[in-house]
Enzyme design. Sequence first.
Site, PDB file in Angstrom:
ATOM      1  N   ASP A  13       0.813  -1.230   0.000  1.00  0.00           N
ATOM      2  CA  ASP A  13       0.000   0.000   0.000  1.00  0.00           C
ATOM      3  C   ASP A  13       0.839   1.269   0.000  1.00  0.00           C
ATOM      4  O   ASP A  13       0.510   2.252  -0.665  1.00  0.00           O
ATOM      5  CB  ASP A  13      -0.872   0.063   1.266  1.00  0.00           C
ATOM      6  CG  ASP A  13      -1.977  -0.974   1.276  1.00  0.00           C
ATOM      7  OD1 ASP A  13      -2.201  -1.614   0.243  1.00  0.00           O
ATOM      8  OD2 ASP A  13      -2.603  -1.134   2.341  1.00  0.00           O
ATOM      9  N   ARG A  53      -6.990   6.225  -1.120  1.00  0.00           N
ATOM     10  CA  ARG A  53      -5.875   7.102  -0.732  1.00  0.00           C
ATOM     11  C   ARG A  53      -4.517   6.518  -1.116  1.00  0.00           C
ATOM     12  O   ARG A  53      -3.558   7.249  -1.237  1.00  0.00           O
ATOM     13  CB  ARG A  53      -5.931   7.461   0.749  1.00  0.00           C
ATOM     14  CG  ARG A  53      -5.464   6.396   1.697  1.00  0.00           C
ATOM     15  CD  ARG A  53      -5.395   6.951   3.113  1.00  0.00           C
ATOM     16  NE  ARG A  53      -6.722   7.227   3.634  1.00  0.00           N
ATOM     17  CZ  ARG A  53      -7.080   7.031   4.901  1.00  0.00           C
ATOM     18  NH1 ARG A  53      -6.193   6.580   5.774  1.00  0.00           N
ATOM     19  NH2 ARG A  53      -8.282   7.280   5.331  1.00  0.00           N
ATOM     20  N   HIS A  54      -4.431   5.192  -1.285  1.00  0.00           N
ATOM     21  CA  HIS A  54      -3.156   4.656  -1.782  1.00  0.00           C
ATOM     22  C   HIS A  54      -3.391   3.755  -3.001  1.00  0.00           C
ATOM     23  O   HIS A  54      -3.213   4.205  -4.131  1.00  0.00           O
ATOM     24  CB  HIS A  54      -2.293   4.019  -0.675  1.00  0.00           C
ATOM     25  CG  HIS A  54      -3.007   3.255   0.393  1.00  0.00           C
ATOM     26  ND1 HIS A  54      -3.809   2.180   0.115  1.00  0.00           N
ATOM     27  CD2 HIS A  54      -3.001   3.407   1.745  1.00  0.00           C
ATOM     28  CE1 HIS A  54      -4.271   1.706   1.261  1.00  0.00           C
ATOM     29  NE2 HIS A  54      -3.815   2.423   2.264  1.00  0.00           N
ATOM     30  N   THR A 105     -13.009  -1.878  20.204  1.00  0.00           N
ATOM     31  CA  THR A 105     -12.147  -0.960  20.952  1.00  0.00           C
ATOM     32  C   THR A 105     -10.673  -1.191  20.617  1.00  0.00           C
ATOM     33  O   THR A 105      -9.873  -0.283  20.642  1.00  0.00           O
ATOM     34  CB  THR A 105     -12.363  -1.112  22.480  1.00  0.00           C
ATOM     35  OG1 THR A 105     -12.429  -2.496  22.759  1.00  0.00           O
ATOM     36  CG2 THR A 105     -13.614  -0.418  22.934  1.00  0.00           C
ATOM     37  N   HIS A 198      -0.075  -5.993  11.359  1.00  0.00           N
ATOM     38  CA  HIS A 198      -0.245  -4.558  11.622  1.00  0.00           C
ATOM     39  C   HIS A 198       0.849  -4.059  12.552  1.00  0.00           C
ATOM     40  O   HIS A 198       0.923  -4.469  13.697  1.00  0.00           O
ATOM     41  CB  HIS A 198      -1.607  -4.181  12.199  1.00  0.00           C
ATOM     42  CG  HIS A 198      -1.897  -2.718  11.970  1.00  0.00           C
ATOM     43  ND1 HIS A 198      -2.565  -2.254  10.866  1.00  0.00           N
ATOM     44  CD2 HIS A 198      -1.528  -1.627  12.676  1.00  0.00           C
ATOM     45  CE1 HIS A 198      -2.614  -0.937  10.913  1.00  0.00           C
ATOM     46  NE2 HIS A 198      -1.993  -0.527  11.992  1.00  0.00           N
ATOM     47  N   GLY A 199       1.660  -3.199  11.984  1.00  0.00           N
ATOM     48  CA  GLY A 199       2.684  -2.526  12.779  1.00  0.00           C
ATOM     49  C   GLY A 199       3.919  -3.370  13.068  1.00  0.00           C
ATOM     50  O   GLY A 199       4.788  -2.930  13.822  1.00  0.00           O
TER      51      GLY A 199
HETATM   52  N1  PXP Z   1      -2.970  -6.646   7.952  1.00  0.00           N
HETATM   53  C1  PXP Z   1      -4.033  -5.857   7.767  1.00  0.00           C
HETATM   54  C2  PXP Z   1      -5.396  -6.471   7.809  1.00  0.00           C
HETATM   55  C3  PXP Z   1      -3.883  -4.487   7.508  1.00  0.00           C
HETATM   56  O1  PXP Z   1      -4.955  -3.714   7.302  1.00  0.00           O
HETATM   57  C4  PXP Z   1      -2.583  -3.950   7.422  1.00  0.00           C
HETATM   58  C5  PXP Z   1      -2.381  -2.514   7.122  1.00  0.00           C
HETATM   59  O2  PXP Z   1      -2.894  -2.196   5.899  1.00  0.00           O
HETATM   60  C6  PXP Z   1      -1.500  -4.825   7.600  1.00  0.00           C
HETATM   61  C7  PXP Z   1      -1.728  -6.162   7.890  1.00  0.00           C
HETATM   62  C8  PXP Z   1      -0.088  -4.353   7.480  1.00  0.00           C
HETATM   63  O3  PXP Z   1       0.173  -3.443   8.485  1.00  0.00           O
HETATM   64  P1  PXP Z   1       1.531  -2.604   8.418  1.00  0.00           P
HETATM   65  O4  PXP Z   1       1.484  -1.818   7.150  1.00  0.00           O
HETATM   66  O5  PXP Z   1       1.471  -1.776   9.646  1.00  0.00           O
HETATM   67  O6  PXP Z   1       2.653  -3.606   8.420  1.00  0.00           O
END
Ligand code: PXP
Length: 248
Positions: A13, A53-54, A105, A198-199
């Site tokens: 993304d 947006r991306h 939350t 995520h993250g």
């Molecule tokens: N998994 C999901 C479902 C996400 O929405 C995202 C972010 O778009 C990611 C993984 C990857 O997260 P990051 O870009 O923080 O590594």
Amino acid sequence: MSDNHLRLGVNIDHVATVRNARGGAYPDPLRAAKLAEEAGADGITAHLREDRRHISDADIDGLMEVLSVPLNFEMAATDEMQKIALRHKPHAVCIVPEKREERTTEGGLEVAREENKLAHFIAPLRDVGCRVSIFIAADQRQIEAAHRIGAEVIELHTGAYCDAFSEGREDDAAWELEALRQMSTFAHSLGLEVHAGHGLTYDTVMPIAAFPEVRELNIGHFLIGESIFLGLDPAIREMRRLMDVARA
Ligand code: PXP
């Protein structure tokens, strides 16, 4: 591939984020996706947001055409996105929240409150052969609801763990990690395939990669950022290496 292989989905993304900052064609997310494949990505993840947006619609068209590895298409549970997914029939569709009111939350999708609606939403996607995944907090109630609506996969939201780690809140990070560990075991016991993301960074990936029930990690922002310093190929290979070490 061994049964213990932990798949790495590279989220592209933010290559599109940089491209869109200027408009035009550079950097090209499709080129990043092909490079990620060569660096060992087992899949490519892209989120077509409602506001575009991306990633753009043309990016999704292009990814469906050029990829040799599966596309994990992230999208909100809207009619527009469902139509696009049904047209492309990507390997996997991951349903994610985009609006505040769609979130729990902890930031995953609010499944428990929207069970009927989501069950109807994902049925046609499953009918055309997409593996449906639900992006969800490490919350037993949400996992049970994801199971009841017929999802095959859940992706556990690792954001709270990663935030606590990066802010130096060690107790919170340990608590979040334990919740993720317990909930990956619980989801697996229901027969759900467990993914996470995520993250995640080089500093946070290993404890998650070590959970035996987790089959796939989806990682984007950190890898694209790190590629500024290392290049995309070495950045991905280092993540792959850490995942393999943790898995062993
Ligand atoms: N998994 C999901 C479902 C996400 O929405 C995202 C972010 O778009 C990611 C993984 C990857 O997260 P990051 O870009 O923080 O590594």
